[in-house]
Design an enzyme around this catalytic site. Structure first.
Site, PDB file in Angstrom:
ATOM      1  N   LYS A  46      17.821  -9.831 -12.570  1.00 52.77           N
ATOM      2  CA  LYS A  46      17.681  -8.601 -13.369  1.00 52.77           C
ATOM      3  C   LYS A  46      16.984  -8.903 -14.699  1.00 52.77           C
ATOM      4  O   LYS A  46      16.905  -8.055 -15.573  1.00 52.77           O
ATOM      5  CB  LYS A  46      19.078  -8.032 -13.694  1.00 52.77           C
ATOM      6  CG  LYS A  46      19.833  -7.519 -12.493  1.00 52.77           C
ATOM      7  CD  LYS A  46      21.105  -6.783 -12.915  1.00 52.77           C
ATOM      8  CE  LYS A  46      22.271  -7.705 -13.102  1.00 52.77           C
ATOM      9  NZ  LYS A  46      23.536  -7.029 -13.434  1.00 52.77           N
ATOM     10  N   LYS A  73      18.220 -10.946 -16.899  1.00 54.82           N
ATOM     11  CA  LYS A  73      19.254 -11.136 -17.924  1.00 54.82           C
ATOM     12  C   LYS A  73      19.761 -12.569 -17.879  1.00 54.82           C
ATOM     13  O   LYS A  73      19.868 -13.154 -16.802  1.00 54.82           O
ATOM     14  CB  LYS A  73      20.452 -10.213 -17.633  1.00 54.82           C
ATOM     15  CG  LYS A  73      20.296  -8.812 -18.164  1.00 54.82           C
ATOM     16  CD  LYS A  73      21.453  -7.929 -17.738  1.00 54.82           C
ATOM     17  CE  LYS A  73      22.780  -8.274 -18.398  1.00 54.82           C
ATOM     18  NZ  LYS A  73      23.833  -7.272 -18.072  1.00 54.82           N
TER      19      LYS A  73
HETATM   20  N1  CTP Z   1      32.294  -1.808 -21.521  1.00 55.13           N
HETATM   21  C1  CTP Z   1      33.095  -0.879 -22.201  1.00 55.13           C
HETATM   22  N2  CTP Z   1      33.004  -0.771 -23.567  1.00 55.13           N
HETATM   23  C2  CTP Z   1      32.131  -1.554 -24.246  1.00 55.13           C
HETATM   24  C3  CTP Z   1      31.310  -2.506 -23.583  1.00 55.13           C
HETATM   25  C4  CTP Z   1      31.425  -2.596 -22.197  1.00 55.13           C
HETATM   26  O1  CTP Z   1      33.887  -0.151 -21.592  1.00 55.13           O
HETATM   27  N3  CTP Z   1      32.036  -1.405 -25.568  1.00 55.13           N
HETATM   28  C5  CTP Z   1      32.385  -1.894 -20.064  1.00 55.13           C
HETATM   29  C6  CTP Z   1      31.053  -1.557 -19.404  1.00 55.13           C
HETATM   30  O2  CTP Z   1      30.930  -0.143 -19.286  1.00 55.13           O
HETATM   31  C7  CTP Z   1      31.210  -2.245 -18.069  1.00 55.13           C
HETATM   32  C8  CTP Z   1      32.068  -3.481 -18.398  1.00 55.13           C
HETATM   33  O3  CTP Z   1      32.657  -3.230 -19.699  1.00 55.13           O
HETATM   34  O4  CTP Z   1      31.917  -1.416 -17.161  1.00 55.13           O
HETATM   35  C9  CTP Z   1      31.260  -4.750 -18.444  1.00 55.13           C
HETATM   36  O5  CTP Z   1      30.213  -4.516 -19.346  1.00 55.13           O
HETATM   37  P1  CTP Z   1      29.043  -5.528 -19.667  1.00 55.13           P
HETATM   38  O6  CTP Z   1      27.730  -4.905 -19.332  1.00 55.13           O
HETATM   39  O7  CTP Z   1      29.351  -6.855 -19.147  1.00 55.13           O
HETATM   40  O8  CTP Z   1      29.224  -5.579 -21.284  1.00 55.13           O
HETATM   41  P2  CTP Z   1      28.347  -4.968 -22.429  1.00 55.13           P
HETATM   42  O9  CTP Z   1      28.994  -5.298 -23.716  1.00 55.13           O
HETATM   43  O10 CTP Z   1      28.067  -3.524 -22.145  1.00 55.13           O
HETATM   44  O11 CTP Z   1      27.054  -5.852 -22.269  1.00 55.13           O
HETATM   45  P3  CTP Z   1      25.504  -5.491 -22.546  1.00 55.13           P
HETATM   46  O12 CTP Z   1      25.405  -5.183 -24.014  1.00 55.13           O
HETATM   47  O13 CTP Z   1      24.776  -6.734 -22.152  1.00 55.13           O
HETATM   48  O14 CTP Z   1      25.213  -4.316 -21.662  1.00 55.13           O
END
Ligand code: CTP
Length: 156
Positions: free
Chosen positions: A45, A47
């Protein structure tokens, strides 16, 4: 009857948004399965996580309420995972709202609101600003700005 909940994520640089999500997932049923994306899947992806798959899986697996961690290796494994593990509810954060509604024929599909103000991307951005080279660049820029301001002050 046991109610099984399934969710997926990268969970890099584990933060309080991840914790709150897992707490809410655990409260939705009796058994919680979390799919953690592998480094190879993330690479596909474009990432790259800071923390390796093995460590991310170990951290998620150690959180209270998580019964099983499985590797997420591809986009299209979800349906097979749901059937294999007898999943009743498939849950994702609302950044994925509507994206997995096609799974509604095999289980419930729900999206939960994200915890505001925290994300792995933001943490990575913050760490970048603390990088020594970036700090040197900021210092140099500040020096230039100070000289410019002095120059204009002398002119007025
Ligand atoms: N999640 C959440 N609240 C946040 C960050 C993440 O509820 N503040 C949830 C996302 O919606 C997902 C899960 O945690 O269902 C895993 O999210 P992930 O993508 O690993 O984390 P992110 O912090 O959103 O990472 P990125 O910024 O890389 O998208």
């Amino acid at each position: 009857m046991t109610r099984t909940v399934l969710s997926y994520g990268t969970f890099d640089l584990f933060h309080v948004g991840h914790l709150r999500l897992i707490e809410r997932l655990a409260a939705m049923g009796d058994r919680l399965i979390v799919g953690v994306s592998t480094d190879e899947f993330n690479a596909g992806k474009g990432k790259r996580s800071v923390v390796s798959y093995d460590d991310r899986a170990a951290i998620v697996g150690a959180i209270k309420g998580v019964d099983l961690v499985i590797p997420e290796r591809s986009w299209d494994q979800k349906r097979a995972d749901i059937v294999e593990h007898g999943v009743d509810v498939f849950v994702m954060g609302d950044d994925w709202s509507g994206k997995f509604d096609d799974l509604a024929d095999v289980c419930e599909v729900t999206y939960l609101p994200r915890t505001s103000g925290v994300s792995t991307t933001e943490i990575k951005d913050l760490l970048r600003t603390l990088d020594p080279q970036h700090l040197e660049e900021m210092q140099a820029a500040l020096g230039t700005l100070t000289r410019l301001l002095e120059h204009y002050r002398d002119l007025t």
